[in-house]
Design an enzyme around this catalytic site. Structure first.
Site, PDB file in Angstrom:
ATOM      1  N   HIS A 160       0.777  -1.278  -0.015  1.00  0.00           N
ATOM      2  CA  HIS A 160       0.075  -0.009  -0.211  1.00  0.00           C
ATOM      3  C   HIS A 160       0.758   1.445  -0.126  1.00  0.00           C
ATOM      4  CE1 HIS A 160      -3.495  -2.263   0.631  1.00  0.00           C
ATOM      5  NE2 HIS A 160      -3.237  -2.835   1.582  1.00  0.00           N
ATOM      6  N   ASN A 180       5.831  10.377  -9.986  1.00  0.00           N
ATOM      7  CA  ASN A 180       5.822  11.604  -8.846  1.00  0.00           C
ATOM      8  C   ASN A 180       5.635  10.753  -7.626  1.00  0.00           C
ATOM      9  OD1 ASN A 180       5.484  13.216 -11.006  1.00  0.00           O
ATOM     10  ND2 ASN A 180       3.462  13.042 -11.347  1.00  0.00           N
ATOM     11  N   HIS A 211       0.205   4.440  -2.949  1.00  0.00           N
ATOM     12  CA  HIS A 211       0.570   3.126  -3.503  1.00  0.00           C
ATOM     13  C   HIS A 211       2.204   3.380  -4.484  1.00  0.00           C
ATOM     14  CE1 HIS A 211      -0.434  -1.126  -4.278  1.00  0.00           C
ATOM     15  NE2 HIS A 211       0.565  -0.685  -5.233  1.00  0.00           N
ATOM     16  N   HIS A 246       4.200   3.734  -7.214  1.00  0.00           N
ATOM     17  CA  HIS A 246       3.470   3.549  -8.591  1.00  0.00           C
ATOM     18  C   HIS A 246       4.083   4.621  -9.379  1.00  0.00           C
ATOM     19  CE1 HIS A 246       0.609   6.613  -7.502  1.00  0.00           C
ATOM     20  NE2 HIS A 246       0.302   6.654  -8.797  1.00  0.00           N
ATOM     21  N   GLN A 255       3.804   6.244 -13.976  1.00  0.00           N
ATOM     22  CA  GLN A 255       3.139   6.009 -15.062  1.00  0.00           C
ATOM     23  C   GLN A 255       3.923   6.284 -16.227  1.00  0.00           C
ATOM     24  OE1 GLN A 255      -0.478   8.988 -14.702  1.00  0.00           O
ATOM     25  NE2 GLN A 255       0.760   9.741 -12.758  1.00  0.00           N
TER      26      GLN A 255
END
Length: 383
Positions: A140, A180, A191, A193, A195
């Protein structure tokens, strides 16, 4: 070491989902996405700003995206009975098409001239392309820097493979993987991650770099790297890449990690280069967090050559910047930087480099990056 495994499938509304399993992860069957989802939003429109010669996307569907949800409703975690998230099953790294994209889902047969300087006043066209989410972990919380060496290698492989795939999507002119990190940057999900954007035009930053190459000559990146490697701002000198604080760094914290050879994008790297990238980016990311002994807000992304231009002179470079100029202070882009593009640096790049070298050394001692042999990708059949 076994290969990193890549498996492609689709979500309930037709969006593509790709699992990347760490090298050594056992092969497994994965659940299908059984959700009942609304139809995907229409492709946004791009409008041309004749004063800046830039295209601006108007993507109103993004207004409704999830904003800092509790862990129990994490949309990037594996699905559970109480959490109908975006990823149907457990994973190591997962990549899927964004539900509220800035570009796409429509594509185009051809890309308008990506370096066209002007368009008519009032010009508009569909914002074709592709936007993908890259989940670094099922956890998470965290970021790229909190991952293991094994996982970092898988993330690098995902970046490279998706760069290759998106470069072949009709209408995509440029591919930009990025991360970011931190609410100070505007992150809406905790979370871990990043892009990947497949743009329908070459972004202004890359257009400006291309102009600089044309003015200096095709050896601009080679000459820049030679200059930086002889200066006082080098952070890490690897076999295939060198990390440094740029001579004209704008941000309080700024790093560039540049390839030693002319390689246009992540897809063109070899296995040894990807293995070194995993180790060096991880060391730098952990060093950033050691600067203030706290998670550092930052923006990180890859300078890559456009899909069909400047392949022989724009060189792969990872760039990271943070607005944190002190433990309790941020740099805000006010009138001069935001409106005029005239930057004023608050910290001398040489001082920033010295602080970062100390922070990387501290991170290497307290949280060392485990040595890892590179592993390629093994493609599996779609589910």
């Amino acid at each position: 070491m076994n290969a990193i495994r890549q498996t492609s499938t689709h979500l309930a509304d037709g969006r593509e989902l790709i699992y990347f399993d760490d090298a050594g992860t056992a092969e497994r069957e994965r659940r299908a996405d059984a959700r009942a989802l609304d139809a995907r939003p229409a492709t946004p429109m791009m409008r041309f700003d004749p004063l800046s010669a830039e295209w601006v996307t108007v993507a109103t569907a993004r207004q409704g995206r999830v904003h800092l949800p509790p862990a129990a409703f994490d949309p990037l975690a594996p699905q559970s009975p109480g959490n109908p998230s975006e990823v149907p099953d457990d994973y190591d790294v997962a990549v899927f098409e964004n539900r509220s994209p800035s570009f796409g889902p429509s594509t185009a047969d051809e890309v308008p001239d990506p370096f066209a300087a002007v368009a008519a006043i009032g010009a508009a066209r569909p914002a074709v392309g592709r936007c993908e989410v890259v989940c670094f972990s099922p956890d998470h919380t965290g970021s790229f820097g909190t991952q293991s060496s094994l996982r970092a290698r898988t993330v690098v492989e995902a970046w490279a493979e998706r760069t290759r795939a998106l470069s072949a999507v009709p209408g995509v002119a440029h591919v930009f993987p990025f991360e970011n990190r931190g609410v100070e940057i505007g992150v809406t999900l905790h979370h871990p991650h990043g892009q990947i954007y497949g743009y329908p035009s070459v972004p202004q930053r890359i257009r400006r770099i291309a102009q600089s190459v044309e003015e200096h000559g095709p050896d601009l990146f080679a000459d820049l790297l030679d200059s930086e490697r002889q200066g006082p701002r080098v952070l890490i000198a690897g076999e295939h890449f060198t990390a440094f604080v740029p001579f004209a760094a704008r941000w309080p914290v700024e790093v560039q990690l540049m390839a030693h050879r002319q390689v246009p994008d992540l897809a063109a790297t070899n296995d040894a280069e990807r293995a070194e990238l995993a180790a060096l980016t991880l060391r730098i990311a952990r060093g950033l967090d050691a600067l203030y002994d706290a998670p550092l807000p930052y923006m990180a992304g890859w300078i890559q050559a456009p899909v069909d231009a400047h392949r022989d002179d724009i060189r792969l470079t990872w760039q990271v910047s943070s607005p944190r100029r002190a433990v309790d202070r941020l740099k805000f882009l006010a009138g001069s930087e935001s409106l005029m593009g005239a930057w004023v640096a608050d910290i001398a790049p040489e001082d920033g480099a010295a602080r970062l070298r100390d922070a990387i050394a501290k991170a290497d001692e307290t949280h060392p990056v485990e040595p890892l042999v590179g592993a390629g990708t093994e493609a599996a059949a779609g589910a």
